[in-house]
Design an enzyme around this catalytic site. Structure first.
Site, mmCIF file in Angstrom:
data_model
loop_
_atom_site.group_PDB
_atom_site.id
_atom_site.type_symbol
_atom_site.label_atom_id
_atom_site.label_comp_id
_atom_site.label_asym_id
_atom_site.label_seq_id
_atom_site.Cartn_x
_atom_site.Cartn_y
_atom_site.Cartn_z
ATOM 1 N N SER A 18 1.472 -9.766 -0.982
ATOM 2 C CA SER A 18 1.176 -8.340 -0.866
ATOM 3 C C SER A 18 1.346 -7.773 0.533
ATOM 4 O O SER A 18 1.473 -6.559 0.692
ATOM 5 C CB SER A 18 -0.250 -8.073 -1.355
ATOM 6 O OG SER A 18 -1.177 -8.879 -0.647
ATOM 7 N N LYS A 61 0.801 -1.224 0.000
ATOM 8 C CA LYS A 61 0.000 0.000 0.000
ATOM 9 C C LYS A 61 0.837 1.279 0.000
ATOM 10 O O LYS A 61 0.413 2.304 -0.549
ATOM 11 C CB LYS A 61 -0.946 0.003 1.202
ATOM 12 C CG LYS A 61 -2.025 -1.071 1.166
ATOM 13 C CD LYS A 61 -3.056 -0.821 0.084
ATOM 14 C CE LYS A 61 -4.228 -1.784 0.182
ATOM 15 N NZ LYS A 61 -5.249 -1.560 -0.853
ATOM 16 N N GLU A 82 -10.349 5.524 3.281
ATOM 17 C CA GLU A 82 -10.964 4.363 3.904
ATOM 18 C C GLU A 82 -9.907 3.293 4.106
ATOM 19 O O GLU A 82 -8.852 3.332 3.470
ATOM 20 C CB GLU A 82 -12.076 3.822 3.013
ATOM 21 C CG GLU A 82 -11.623 2.873 1.901
ATOM 22 C CD GLU A 82 -10.696 3.483 0.859
ATOM 23 O OE1 GLU A 82 -9.885 2.727 0.285
ATOM 24 O OE2 GLU A 82 -10.769 4.701 0.609
#
Length: 401
Positions: A383, A94, A116
């Site tokens: 990830s 991210k 969010e």
């Protein structure tokens, strides 16, 4: 796929063929147009690119390595490799787009980042970026996910972010997106909504993909250096789809590479509300200001969804994924909650790597591929790391002996 893929998709209106676009109130569209203009301007700027590359190298710790899973491969067959995004600063992919979005916000003179989060990794990454650039940060998170991902909630608060609990609806990711959009609409002049995946109105599906492309660019070079060839299979989990687009993007025009996006099969694919298999079982529709495959109820509204991975329980998906499904370039498959938990422990005990539950879906499907095609190589985008999920897994699932 021929031609310059990234110049063709999306088009100038933000469409990936029939998917994407921007279907939002006029007030918000004006702000999105400003973001689009600013992004197109600075994304070609030497100064912006140089600063982002410096951040990635000296702050994020990129490039992240590609790792061969020797013992897991011996157990199941095949040759399983991991792109170690769990080693990226903050523990997931991210931060790749959060640092880019925050740098864009700084360029535009914004003072506050709004977002969010589901699993909390996007929230942690954005709070990190806000601290780095000296910006305010507000994270909206469903109450259910706050309970499941409490370690990440505390990380966000330690980093200085304000965490807003979302108490309506199912109290998960969709409702967190609704809440964050509402907060952004109240002050779009001083704020920027930093969408956490390749979803939302244009330009975010394009912009987040572009920031995440670093994963695939690195992985392709690293894999070829390690093996002298391209991987036979590329596998990544898909909720909104940012980590998947990050790694898929480098291989879309390599027809010899098979690509798999793994969705949450949850508890059952037969019951609405027991899974989040948007690409496998959904139909084209509208959600959060863009068109994509969606899971819908009998009224045509977004259906309730479920996954043990909070970052995957979304009833929509990125518009680029929707296009790639229709083009038959990517195969979208599922892994159940049980398969995810089994893979979580398999990777942990075989390789000493505890994966995020989101990533464990991709590992679960890679294990199936390895058993089915033992002569083929499999590159998995790992990830994120599983620290955030430990309490939830231990409290809700029996630990294998």
């Amino acid at each position: 796929m021929q031609g310059n893929y990234f110049k063709n998709y999306p088009n100038k209106e933000g469409f990936f063929k029939e998917y994407g676009g921007s279907f939002i109130p006029e007030q918000l569209q004006k702000e999105m147009d400003k973001i689009t203009k600013a992004y197109y301007s600075i994304s070609k700027s030497h100064k912006f690119i140089a600063e982002l590359r410096s951040i990635r190298k000296h702050y994020q710790g990129r490039p992240t390595p590609v790792y061969f899973c020797n013992r897991l491969s011996e157990r199941y067959g095949g040759r399983i490799y991991l792109k170690r995004e769990d080693l990226n600063h903050t523990g997931a992919h991210k931060l790749n787009h959060c640092m880019g979005e925050a740098l864009l916000a700084k360029y535009m003179g914004k003072k506050r980042l709004i977002a969010e989060t589901g699993a909390g990794q996007h929230g942690v990454a954005l709070a990190t970026a806000a601290a780095y650039f000296g910006l305010e940060c507000e994270i909206h998170m469903g109450e259910v996910d706050i309970q499941k991902e409490y370690p990440n909630v505390m990380r966000m608060k330690v980093l200085g972010a304000t965490v807003i609990p979302v108490t309506h609806g199912l109290k998960t990711l969709k409702e967190a997106v609704d809440s964050a959009f509402e907060a952004y609409l109240k002050d779009p002049i001083n704020s920027i909504y930093c969408i956490g995946s390749v979803v939302g109105p244009h330009p975010f599906p394009m912009m987040v993909r572009d920031f995440q492309r670093v994963i695939g660019i690195e992985a392709k070079d690293q894999f070829q250096e390690m093996t002298g060839e391209l991987p036979d299979n590329i596998v990544a989990c898909v909720g909104g789809g940012s980590n998947a687009m990050g790694i898929f993007s480098a291989f879309l025009q390599d027809d010899e590479c098979k690509i798999f996006g793994v969705e949450p099969g949850g508890k059952s694919l037969d019951i609405i509300g027991d899974h989040a298999a948007t690409m496998s079982l959904g139909t084209p529709g509208m959600i959060h200001g863009f068109k994509c495959y969606t899971l819908q109820d009998e009224k045509g509204e977004p259906a309730p969804v479920h996954s043990i991975a909070s970052g995957l329980d979304y009833p929509g998906v990125g518009p680029e994924h929707s296009m790639l499904k229709d083009m038959d370039r990517v195969s979208y498959v599922t892994a159940s909650d049980k398969e995810c938990i089994d893979a979580f422990y398999d990777l942990s005990r075989s390789e000493g790597i505890i994966p995020a539950l989101e990533s464990a879906h991709a590992v679960a499907y890679a294990i199936k591929l390895a058993q089915r095609s033992p002569q083929e190589s499999i590159l998995v985008n790992l990830s994120g790391r599983g620290d955030k999920d430990l309490d939830y897994v231990i409290d809700n699932f029996e630990m294998p002996k």
